[in-house]
Design a protein around this motif. Structure first.
Motif, PDB file in Angstrom:
ATOM      1  N   VAL A 271     -12.755   9.253  29.215  1.00  0.00           N
ATOM      2  CA  VAL A 271     -11.339   8.899  29.158  1.00  0.00           C
ATOM      3  C   VAL A 271     -11.108   7.502  29.725  1.00  0.00           C
ATOM      4  O   VAL A 271     -10.381   6.702  29.136  1.00  0.00           O
ATOM      5  CB  VAL A 271     -10.490   9.930  29.938  1.00  0.00           C
ATOM      6  CG1 VAL A 271      -9.045   9.482  30.042  1.00  0.00           C
ATOM      7  CG2 VAL A 271     -10.567  11.281  29.278  1.00  0.00           C
ATOM      8  N   LEU A 272     -11.728   7.201  30.846  1.00  0.00           N
ATOM      9  CA  LEU A 272     -11.509   5.897  31.464  1.00  0.00           C
ATOM     10  C   LEU A 272     -12.096   4.769  30.624  1.00  0.00           C
ATOM     11  O   LEU A 272     -11.513   3.681  30.548  1.00  0.00           O
ATOM     12  CB  LEU A 272     -12.094   5.884  32.875  1.00  0.00           C
ATOM     13  CG  LEU A 272     -11.460   6.881  33.852  1.00  0.00           C
ATOM     14  CD1 LEU A 272     -12.139   6.791  35.202  1.00  0.00           C
ATOM     15  CD2 LEU A 272      -9.980   6.659  33.965  1.00  0.00           C
ATOM     16  N   ASP A 273     -13.224   5.002  29.993  1.00  0.00           N
ATOM     17  CA  ASP A 273     -13.801   3.988  29.104  1.00  0.00           C
ATOM     18  C   ASP A 273     -12.904   3.762  27.890  1.00  0.00           C
ATOM     19  O   ASP A 273     -12.689   2.634  27.458  1.00  0.00           O
ATOM     20  CB  ASP A 273     -15.191   4.404  28.654  1.00  0.00           C
ATOM     21  CG  ASP A 273     -16.199   4.409  29.790  1.00  0.00           C
ATOM     22  OD1 ASP A 273     -15.981   3.671  30.766  1.00  0.00           O
ATOM     23  OD2 ASP A 273     -17.187   5.161  29.696  1.00  0.00           O
ATOM     24  N   ARG A 274     -12.402   4.849  27.339  1.00  0.00           N
ATOM     25  CA  ARG A 274     -11.504   4.727  26.189  1.00  0.00           C
ATOM     26  C   ARG A 274     -10.218   4.017  26.572  1.00  0.00           C
ATOM     27  O   ARG A 274      -9.690   3.209  25.802  1.00  0.00           O
ATOM     28  CB  ARG A 274     -11.181   6.104  25.628  1.00  0.00           C
ATOM     29  CG  ARG A 274     -12.339   6.730  24.911  1.00  0.00           C
ATOM     30  CD  ARG A 274     -11.983   8.083  24.394  1.00  0.00           C
ATOM     31  NE  ARG A 274     -13.130   8.666  23.721  1.00  0.00           N
ATOM     32  CZ  ARG A 274     -13.181   9.885  23.275  1.00  0.00           C
ATOM     33  NH1 ARG A 274     -12.139  10.677  23.414  1.00  0.00           N
ATOM     34  NH2 ARG A 274     -14.259  10.338  22.679  1.00  0.00           N
ATOM     35  N   MET A 275      -9.712   4.329  27.748  1.00  0.00           N
ATOM     36  CA  MET A 275      -8.503   3.678  28.227  1.00  0.00           C
ATOM     37  C   MET A 275      -8.735   2.169  28.372  1.00  0.00           C
ATOM     38  O   MET A 275      -7.886   1.361  28.001  1.00  0.00           O
ATOM     39  CB  MET A 275      -8.089   4.276  29.565  1.00  0.00           C
ATOM     40  CG  MET A 275      -6.870   3.651  30.171  1.00  0.00           C
ATOM     41  SD  MET A 275      -6.548   4.288  31.807  1.00  0.00           S
ATOM     42  CE  MET A 275      -7.974   3.703  32.693  1.00  0.00           C
ATOM     43  N   HIS A 276      -9.891   1.802  28.882  1.00  0.00           N
ATOM     44  CA  HIS A 276     -10.223   0.384  29.022  1.00  0.00           C
ATOM     45  C   HIS A 276     -10.284  -0.287  27.655  1.00  0.00           C
ATOM     46  O   HIS A 276      -9.744  -1.376  27.464  1.00  0.00           O
ATOM     47  CB  HIS A 276     -11.557   0.247  29.750  1.00  0.00           C
ATOM     48  CG  HIS A 276     -11.980  -1.161  29.936  1.00  0.00           C
ATOM     49  ND1 HIS A 276     -11.509  -1.952  30.947  1.00  0.00           N
ATOM     50  CD2 HIS A 276     -12.837  -1.939  29.225  1.00  0.00           C
ATOM     51  CE1 HIS A 276     -12.049  -3.161  30.851  1.00  0.00           C
ATOM     52  NE2 HIS A 276     -12.844  -3.174  29.818  1.00  0.00           N
TER      53      HIS A 276
ATOM     54  N   ARG B  30     -15.870  12.264  38.428  1.00  0.00           N
ATOM     55  CA  ARG B  30     -15.720  11.506  39.673  1.00  0.00           C
ATOM     56  C   ARG B  30     -17.030  10.971  40.214  1.00  0.00           C
ATOM     57  O   ARG B  30     -17.034  10.074  41.046  1.00  0.00           O
ATOM     58  CB  ARG B  30     -15.025  12.367  40.710  1.00  0.00           C
ATOM     59  CG  ARG B  30     -13.614  12.716  40.288  1.00  0.00           C
ATOM     60  CD  ARG B  30     -12.938  13.533  41.312  1.00  0.00           C
ATOM     61  NE  ARG B  30     -11.643  13.951  40.807  1.00  0.00           N
ATOM     62  CZ  ARG B  30     -10.814  14.687  41.470  1.00  0.00           C
ATOM     63  NH1 ARG B  30     -11.117  15.106  42.679  1.00  0.00           N
ATOM     64  NH2 ARG B  30      -9.658  15.031  40.956  1.00  0.00           N
ATOM     65  N   SER B  31     -18.144  11.494  39.765  1.00  0.00           N
ATOM     66  CA  SER B  31     -19.424  10.964  40.232  1.00  0.00           C
ATOM     67  C   SER B  31     -19.683   9.571  39.669  1.00  0.00           C
ATOM     68  O   SER B  31     -20.514   8.839  40.188  1.00  0.00           O
ATOM     69  CB  SER B  31     -20.560  11.912  39.846  1.00  0.00           C
ATOM     70  OG  SER B  31     -20.716  11.949  38.443  1.00  0.00           O
ATOM     71  N   LEU B  32     -18.968   9.173  38.624  1.00  0.00           N
ATOM     72  CA  LEU B  32     -19.137   7.838  38.045  1.00  0.00           C
ATOM     73  C   LEU B  32     -18.249   6.784  38.704  1.00  0.00           C
ATOM     74  O   LEU B  32     -18.399   5.609  38.422  1.00  0.00           O
ATOM     75  CB  LEU B  32     -18.827   7.886  36.544  1.00  0.00           C
ATOM     76  CG  LEU B  32     -19.745   8.757  35.694  1.00  0.00           C
ATOM     77  CD1 LEU B  32     -19.258   8.768  34.259  1.00  0.00           C
ATOM     78  CD2 LEU B  32     -21.171   8.262  35.782  1.00  0.00           C
ATOM     79  N   LEU B  33     -17.341   7.217  39.572  1.00  0.00           N
ATOM     80  CA  LEU B  33     -16.423   6.282  40.206  1.00  0.00           C
ATOM     81  C   LEU B  33     -17.105   5.566  41.372  1.00  0.00           C
ATOM     82  O   LEU B  33     -17.761   6.193  42.185  1.00  0.00           O
ATOM     83  CB  LEU B  33     -15.186   7.016  40.718  1.00  0.00           C
ATOM     84  CG  LEU B  33     -14.333   7.722  39.664  1.00  0.00           C
ATOM     85  CD1 LEU B  33     -13.204   8.470  40.342  1.00  0.00           C
ATOM     86  CD2 LEU B  33     -13.808   6.746  38.652  1.00  0.00           C
TER      87      LEU B  33
ATOM     88  N   SER C 290     -23.014   6.237  41.912  1.00  0.00           N
ATOM     89  CA  SER C 290     -22.187   5.176  41.371  1.00  0.00           C
ATOM     90  C   SER C 290     -22.943   4.457  40.267  1.00  0.00           C
ATOM     91  O   SER C 290     -24.165   4.405  40.240  1.00  0.00           O
ATOM     92  CB  SER C 290     -21.794   4.191  42.477  1.00  0.00           C
ATOM     93  OG  SER C 290     -22.915   3.503  42.928  1.00  0.00           O
ATOM     94  N   ARG C 291     -22.194   3.906  39.342  1.00  0.00           N
ATOM     95  CA  ARG C 291     -22.797   3.215  38.207  1.00  0.00           C
ATOM     96  C   ARG C 291     -23.604   2.002  38.640  1.00  0.00           C
ATOM     97  O   ARG C 291     -24.592   1.657  38.047  1.00  0.00           O
ATOM     98  CB  ARG C 291     -21.711   2.741  37.248  1.00  0.00           C
ATOM     99  CG  ARG C 291     -21.066   3.833  36.507  1.00  0.00           C
ATOM    100  CD  ARG C 291     -20.078   3.232  35.564  1.00  0.00           C
ATOM    101  NE  ARG C 291     -19.288   4.287  34.961  1.00  0.00           N
ATOM    102  CZ  ARG C 291     -18.269   4.091  34.199  1.00  0.00           C
ATOM    103  NH1 ARG C 291     -17.899   2.879  33.918  1.00  0.00           N
ATOM    104  NH2 ARG C 291     -17.597   5.086  33.695  1.00  0.00           N
ATOM    105  N   SER C 292     -23.121   1.347  39.683  1.00  0.00           N
ATOM    106  CA  SER C 292     -23.764   0.099  40.063  1.00  0.00           C
ATOM    107  C   SER C 292     -24.997   0.300  40.923  1.00  0.00           C
ATOM    108  O   SER C 292     -25.725  -0.645  41.160  1.00  0.00           O
ATOM    109  CB  SER C 292     -22.755  -0.777  40.813  1.00  0.00           C
ATOM    110  OG  SER C 292     -22.335  -0.102  41.981  1.00  0.00           O
ATOM    111  N   GLY C 293     -25.213   1.509  41.405  1.00  0.00           N
ATOM    112  CA  GLY C 293     -26.402   1.776  42.206  1.00  0.00           C
ATOM    113  C   GLY C 293     -26.361   1.134  43.572  1.00  0.00           C
ATOM    114  O   GLY C 293     -27.391   0.866  44.162  1.00  0.00           O
TER     115      GLY C 293
END
Length: 155
Positions: free
Chosen positions: A35-40, A100-103, A137-140
């Protein structure tokens, strides 16, 4: 080459660029999984694409009445798209449709009920001090506390 020809070429470049950005936004809305990617995708390239299309139209039409309408459309686009994206993001978060684990930073976690509510399983764990930890997190860049500050290696 006359000034009118140069302006027409600039208008053509702006129109094509705006159309390509709007196309990329549409493809992103269809292809992105979250959802957040689509929103972006629906807000960032789409708004820039519409603004480039409006600039191309303004360069091509060049009348006062048309320019006034184009400016109004651009202002309303800039005013409504970010607000709509904010509301969509919050509604998705509150309904549990956000992983939320991707935030990187979860600023709304402290405003959610502690009984679980719509929180997905395994979205975070408590430390020995009762602080909410977020991993994955995505950025590690490591784990983060609920307030957004970094945890120290010795904690």
């Amino acid at each position: 080459m006359s000034v009118g020809t140069v302006v027409d070429w600039l208008a053509a470049v702006a129109l094509v660029s705006g159309a390509l950005l709007s196309l990329a936004a549409g493809i992103g809305v269809l292809r992105f999984p979250d959802v957040l990617d689509r929103m972006h995708a629906a807000t960032k390239p789409q708004v820039l694409g519409v603004l480039l299309l409006l600039v191309g139209l303004a360069l091509r039409l060049r009348t006062a009445a048309d320019l006034g309408m184009i400016v109004l459309v651009g202002v309303f686009q800039l005013a409504t798209a970010p607000v709509a994206a904010q509301m969509i993001g919050r509604a998705a978060y509150r309904s549990g449709r956000v992983d939320r684990s991707l935030l990187d930073v979860d600023e709304l976690a402290e405003h959610q009920p502690e009984d679980g509510g719509s929180r997905p399983e395994g979205s975070g764990s408590r430390s020995e001090h009762g602080e909410q930890r977020r991993g994955g997190s995505r950025s590690g860049r490591g784990e983060q506390r609920r307030g957004g500050s970094r945890s120290e290696p010795g904690e």
